[in-house]
Design a protein around this motif. Structure first.
Motif, PDB file in Angstrom:
ATOM      1  N   MET A 183     -42.508   1.754  15.568  1.00 53.01           N
ATOM      2  CA  MET A 183     -43.025   2.197  16.546  1.00 53.01           C
ATOM      3  C   MET A 183     -43.176   3.606  16.126  1.00 53.01           C
ATOM      4  O   MET A 183     -42.209   4.679  16.163  1.00 53.01           O
ATOM      5  N   THR A 184     -43.895   4.603  16.504  1.00 50.62           N
ATOM      6  CA  THR A 184     -44.120   5.307  16.378  1.00 50.62           C
ATOM      7  C   THR A 184     -44.314   6.459  17.779  1.00 50.62           C
ATOM      8  O   THR A 184     -45.884   5.864  18.801  1.00 50.62           O
ATOM      9  N   GLY A 185     -43.923   7.085  18.022  1.00 51.13           N
ATOM     10  CA  GLY A 185     -43.598   8.930  19.129  1.00 51.13           C
ATOM     11  C   GLY A 185     -43.454   9.836  18.723  1.00 51.13           C
ATOM     12  O   GLY A 185     -43.119  10.063  17.970  1.00 51.13           O
ATOM     13  N   THR A 186     -43.712  10.595  20.207  1.00 55.80           N
ATOM     14  CA  THR A 186     -43.773  11.907  20.079  1.00 55.80           C
ATOM     15  C   THR A 186     -43.051  12.689  20.910  1.00 55.80           C
ATOM     16  O   THR A 186     -43.262  11.847  22.142  1.00 55.80           O
ATOM     17  N   SER A 187     -41.739  13.459  20.405  1.00 59.77           N
ATOM     18  CA  SER A 187     -40.889  14.070  21.887  1.00 59.77           C
ATOM     19  C   SER A 187     -41.180  16.027  21.232  1.00 59.77           C
ATOM     20  O   SER A 187     -40.735  15.938  20.098  1.00 59.77           O
ATOM     21  N   THR A 188     -40.481  16.153  22.315  1.00 57.52           N
ATOM     22  CA  THR A 188     -40.755  17.827  22.252  1.00 57.52           C
ATOM     23  C   THR A 188     -39.457  18.079  22.464  1.00 57.52           C
ATOM     24  O   THR A 188     -39.135  18.044  23.278  1.00 57.52           O
ATOM     25  N   PRO A 234     -33.322   2.533  10.387  1.00 59.13           N
ATOM     26  CA  PRO A 234     -33.512   4.296  10.561  1.00 59.13           C
ATOM     27  C   PRO A 234     -34.386   4.672  10.567  1.00 59.13           C
ATOM     28  O   PRO A 234     -35.764   4.155  11.010  1.00 59.13           O
ATOM     29  N   PHE A 235     -34.853   7.070  11.145  1.00 54.53           N
ATOM     30  CA  PHE A 235     -35.350   6.797  12.249  1.00 54.53           C
ATOM     31  C   PHE A 235     -35.709   7.896  10.435  1.00 54.53           C
ATOM     32  O   PHE A 235     -35.595   7.889   9.742  1.00 54.53           O
ATOM     33  N   LYS A 236     -37.330   8.159  10.917  1.00 55.86           N
ATOM     34  CA  LYS A 236     -38.172   9.000  10.267  1.00 55.86           C
ATOM     35  C   LYS A 236     -38.660  10.113  11.254  1.00 55.86           C
ATOM     36  O   LYS A 236     -39.337   9.776  11.691  1.00 55.86           O
ATOM     37  N   PHE A 237     -38.212  11.297  10.965  1.00 60.27           N
ATOM     38  CA  PHE A 237     -39.072  12.729  11.416  1.00 60.27           C
ATOM     39  C   PHE A 237     -39.672  13.359  10.593  1.00 60.27           C
ATOM     40  O   PHE A 237     -39.679  13.763   9.299  1.00 60.27           O
ATOM     41  N   GLU A 238     -40.994  13.930  11.482  1.00 57.07           N
ATOM     42  CA  GLU A 238     -41.763  14.883  10.824  1.00 57.07           C
ATOM     43  C   GLU A 238     -42.776  15.055  12.052  1.00 57.07           C
ATOM     44  O   GLU A 238     -42.070  14.944  12.911  1.00 57.07           O
ATOM     45  N   LEU A 239     -43.383  16.914  11.077  1.00 55.95           N
ATOM     46  CA  LEU A 239     -43.842  17.719  12.167  1.00 55.95           C
ATOM     47  C   LEU A 239     -45.343  17.038  12.130  1.00 55.95           C
ATOM     48  O   LEU A 239     -46.085  16.475  11.687  1.00 55.95           O
ATOM     49  N   PRO A 240     -45.871  16.938  13.529  1.00 56.02           N
ATOM     50  CA  PRO A 240     -47.367  16.680  12.484  1.00 56.02           C
ATOM     51  C   PRO A 240     -48.330  17.689  12.530  1.00 56.02           C
ATOM     52  O   PRO A 240     -48.447  18.857  12.621  1.00 56.02           O
ATOM     53  N   PRO A 241     -48.956  16.801  11.608  1.00 56.86           N
ATOM     54  CA  PRO A 241     -50.069  17.605  10.549  1.00 56.86           C
ATOM     55  C   PRO A 241     -50.833  18.278  11.373  1.00 56.86           C
ATOM     56  O   PRO A 241     -51.710  17.463  12.677  1.00 56.86           O
ATOM     57  N   CYS A 242     -51.879  19.947  11.038  1.00 60.81           N
ATOM     58  CA  CYS A 242     -52.272  20.267  11.811  1.00 60.81           C
ATOM     59  C   CYS A 242     -54.065  19.428  12.723  1.00 60.81           C
ATOM     60  O   CYS A 242     -54.803  19.765  13.439  1.00 60.81           O
ATOM     61  N   LYS A 243     -54.081  18.330  11.835  1.00 61.50           N
ATOM     62  CA  LYS A 243     -55.364  17.850  11.956  1.00 61.50           C
ATOM     63  C   LYS A 243     -54.943  16.608  13.585  1.00 61.50           C
ATOM     64  O   LYS A 243     -56.107  16.302  13.553  1.00 61.50           O
ATOM     65  N   ASN A 244     -53.611  16.967  13.477  1.00 66.86           N
ATOM     66  CA  ASN A 244     -53.468  16.109  14.538  1.00 66.86           C
ATOM     67  C   ASN A 244     -53.738  16.885  15.828  1.00 66.86           C
ATOM     68  O   ASN A 244     -53.058  17.947  15.903  1.00 66.86           O
ATOM     69  N   PRO A 245     -53.938  16.060  16.723  1.00 68.97           N
ATOM     70  CA  PRO A 245     -54.463  16.403  18.186  1.00 68.97           C
ATOM     71  C   PRO A 245     -53.038  17.327  19.339  1.00 68.97           C
ATOM     72  O   PRO A 245     -53.319  18.042  19.520  1.00 68.97           O
ATOM     73  N   THR A 246     -51.458  17.436  18.352  1.00 73.82           N
ATOM     74  CA  THR A 246     -50.553  17.706  18.957  1.00 73.82           C
ATOM     75  C   THR A 246     -50.518  18.547  18.674  1.00 73.82           C
ATOM     76  O   THR A 246     -49.113  19.606  18.771  1.00 73.82           O
ATOM     77  N   CYS A 247     -50.924  19.041  16.978  1.00 74.95           N
ATOM     78  CA  CYS A 247     -50.302  20.444  15.515  1.00 74.95           C
ATOM     79  C   CYS A 247     -50.800  21.375  16.879  1.00 74.95           C
ATOM     80  O   CYS A 247     -51.838  21.326  17.681  1.00 74.95           O
ATOM     81  N   ASN A 248     -49.771  22.575  16.756  1.00 74.60           N
ATOM     82  CA  ASN A 248     -50.315  23.459  17.221  1.00 74.60           C
ATOM     83  C   ASN A 248     -50.043  24.575  16.353  1.00 74.60           C
ATOM     84  O   ASN A 248     -48.789  24.750  16.114  1.00 74.60           O
ATOM     85  N   GLU A 249     -50.733  25.030  15.491  1.00 71.67           N
ATOM     86  CA  GLU A 249     -50.944  26.041  14.650  1.00 71.67           C
ATOM     87  C   GLU A 249     -49.876  26.637  13.934  1.00 71.67           C
ATOM     88  O   GLU A 249     -49.042  27.420  13.368  1.00 71.67           O
ATOM     89  N   PHE A 253     -40.333  30.576  25.527  1.00 70.06           N
ATOM     90  CA  PHE A 253     -40.504  29.258  25.292  1.00 70.06           C
ATOM     91  C   PHE A 253     -41.073  28.909  24.306  1.00 70.06           C
ATOM     92  O   PHE A 253     -41.854  29.273  24.548  1.00 70.06           O
ATOM     93  N   TYR A 254     -40.770  28.126  23.004  1.00 72.66           N
ATOM     94  CA  TYR A 254     -41.729  26.722  22.799  1.00 72.66           C
ATOM     95  C   TYR A 254     -41.589  25.958  22.571  1.00 72.66           C
ATOM     96  O   TYR A 254     -40.325  25.109  22.280  1.00 72.66           O
ATOM     97  N   TYR A 255     -42.147  24.485  22.568  1.00 70.35           N
ATOM     98  CA  TYR A 255     -42.094  23.466  22.501  1.00 70.35           C
ATOM     99  C   TYR A 255     -43.146  23.126  21.094  1.00 70.35           C
ATOM    100  O   TYR A 255     -43.629  22.658  20.877  1.00 70.35           O
ATOM    101  N   LEU A 256     -42.122  22.481  20.876  1.00 71.58           N
ATOM    102  CA  LEU A 256     -41.758  21.684  19.133  1.00 71.58           C
ATOM    103  C   LEU A 256     -42.564  20.423  19.445  1.00 71.58           C
ATOM    104  O   LEU A 256     -41.441  19.798  20.031  1.00 71.58           O
ATOM    105  N   PRO A 257     -43.574  19.394  18.427  1.00 68.83           N
ATOM    106  CA  PRO A 257     -44.102  18.035  19.029  1.00 68.83           C
ATOM    107  C   PRO A 257     -43.569  18.118  17.640  1.00 68.83           C
ATOM    108  O   PRO A 257     -43.923  18.108  16.617  1.00 68.83           O
ATOM    109  N   ILE A 258     -42.029  16.614  18.113  1.00 71.21           N
ATOM    110  CA  ILE A 258     -41.470  15.997  17.080  1.00 71.21           C
ATOM    111  C   ILE A 258     -42.156  14.793  16.809  1.00 71.21           C
ATOM    112  O   ILE A 258     -41.923  13.969  17.565  1.00 71.21           O
ATOM    113  N   ILE A 259     -42.421  14.500  15.331  1.00 74.18           N
ATOM    114  CA  ILE A 259     -43.060  12.592  15.432  1.00 74.18           C
ATOM    115  C   ILE A 259     -41.905  12.018  14.543  1.00 74.18           C
ATOM    116  O   ILE A 259     -41.416  12.527  13.557  1.00 74.18           O
TER     117      ILE A 259
END
Length: 446
Positions: A415-420, A346-361, A397-403
């Protein structure tokens, strides 16, 4: 034989007698005449048993015929005595030992000629050749030609690699019509090597298992080969027949080490690209023409968790501008993983926390993510919700990073990756027209 002369006179004057004249053939040892003639009858007889046709095959006898008159009259004639042949000579080989090389590549045909002579003539001199040594008859035969020569031929191929067939010593007999008249010669045949053996691998098929992503220059397997020919035909080099961009060999004498390097895809082994490889290893000798041996290395590639989850398909949701989005999700998505199931859902999905470089507040204030571990048959789904209204004229357009995490997200091997996720703001006709202006230049040519 008998000679006769006529004299037309009468009485004593017509009575003819015979004798052998001067220069008669004589025995050199006794000086006695070899032939006699009866004075009255003219019968010529032999006076010796030493006539030898092989020494002298004809004699010339001066025969004198004379009468019995008071003044004898005479005349002379020559009688030629031809000595006929008797089979009294033995054959003799011109050579007692013949030596010849025979390539093992000669499957049949002439090998060497042998020659014997017989001083007799005609049928007494006709020869027949034979091979006396019985074991040699398994490979060789001999033919008697009309010219009285013998030709040894090979009819069963010899094999240099069989040490017992590298040298033959044939005993050859030549005989005439008398079985007791024969001579013996020996024919030494040295078999030479031909490049008729290809290199042979000690083990022609190997199956191995290797993890993907192994380091460059890793040893995969070692092959050994040998060639039964003699130098230089038994010298060979190893090479790779296919996948030469990814695999190579290091040769050390009669064995080689198959190793790996980065292929054209800049990877060593990638199970997601190919989960198995078939590598042909060649051993090519230096003979002319070259002979090639082949071994096969089957490589099964095992999986490592080297692929992060990605969207199951290409999502491109649209959110209409100037609408309350709270009642419907923007998108519900699922994921896939190119690794095997062991390292997949099974997979797990989450938004990056704002301390993550990929976070866009700004984006985090505009969208939220709800993770459902039971969705997609227990593989997990993610639901993206809009948190406010959007206006296309402000941002299209909005580009939403998803962990995304595999193996449940909590395994140390995960294994963790980020898809947009690209979210497009849909347009409404909600703006009034207004006057505009444009400056133009007009050129007047005269």
């Amino acid at each position: 034989m008998t000679v006769r002369a006529n004299d037309v006179d009468y009485g004593r004057n017509g009575t003819v007698h015979y004798m052998i004249g001067d220069n008669r053939p004589v025995d050199p040892e006794t000086s006695m005449s070899l032939f006699l003639i009866d004075r009255e009858t003219g019968l010529i007889t032999s006076n010796t048993n030493k006539l030898d046709r092989e020494t002298l095959d004809r004699y010339y006898l001066p025969i004198v015929a004379y009468d019995n008159g008071v003044n004898p009259q005479s005349s002379t004639a020559t009688v030629t005595v031809v000595v006929t042949d008797e089979n009294d000579e033995r054959p003799k080989f011109l050579q007692k030992i013949y030596r010849v090389d025979l390539s093992e590549s000669q499957l049949s045909g002439p090998v060497v000629s042998v020659v014997a002579t017989d001083d007799d003539v005609d049928d007494n001199a006709k020869l027949t050749y034979s091979i006396v040594t019985q074991n040699d008859l398994n490979f060789f035969s001999i033919i008697t030609l009309p010219s009285n020569d013998g030709v040894i031929t090979v009819y069963n191929p010899v094999d240099y690699e069989n040490r017992s067939q590298r040298f033959f010593n044939l005993t050859v007999k030549a005989r005439d019509a008398n079985p007791n008249h024969f001579d013996i010669a020996h024919v030494e045949i040295t078999v030479t090597d031909a490049n008729d053996e290809k290199p042979e691998f000690l083990k022609k098929v190997e199956v191995i298992t290797k993890d993907e992503n192994i380091p460059e220059n890793s040893l995969l397997h070692t092959f050994s080969a040998h060639d039964k020919d003699s130098p230089p035909n038994n010298e060979f080099t190893f090479s790779i027949a296919d996948h030469a961009d990814r695999f190579y060999v290091e040769q050390h004498g009669d064995y080689c080490m198959v190793k790996i390097q980065n292929g054209l895809d800049a990877q060593t082994l990638d199970r997601e690209t190919s989960d198995q490889y078939t590598v042909k290893v060649l051993a090519i000798d230096k003979g002319i023409p070259a002979q090639t041996g082949t071994a096969t290395l089957y490589i099964k590639v095992t999986d490592l968790n080297d692929e992060a989850p990605t969207f199951a398909k290409q999502y491109r949701p649209i959110v209409m501008e100037d609408e309350d989005p709270s009642h419907e999700p923007v998108i519900t998505f699922s994921a896939m993983d190119r690794d095997t199931k062991k390292y997949g859902p099974p997979f797990k999905f989450e938004l990056p926390p704002c301390k993550n470089p990929t976070c866009n507040e700004n984006i985090n204030r505009m969208f939220s993510l709800e993770f459902d571990p039971t969705g997609d048959g227990g593989n997990g789904t993610g639901k993206v919700m809009a948190l406010g209204k959007f206006f296309r004229e402000e941002q299209k357009f909005y580009y939403l990073p998803i962990i995304m995490k595999d193996m449940g997200g909590n395994n140390r091997l995960s294994m963790t990756g980020t898809s947009t996720l690209t979210i497009e703001i849909g347009d409404k006709n909600n703006n009034q027209h207004y006057d505009g202006f444009k400056e133009i230049f007009v050129y007047n040519y005269k």
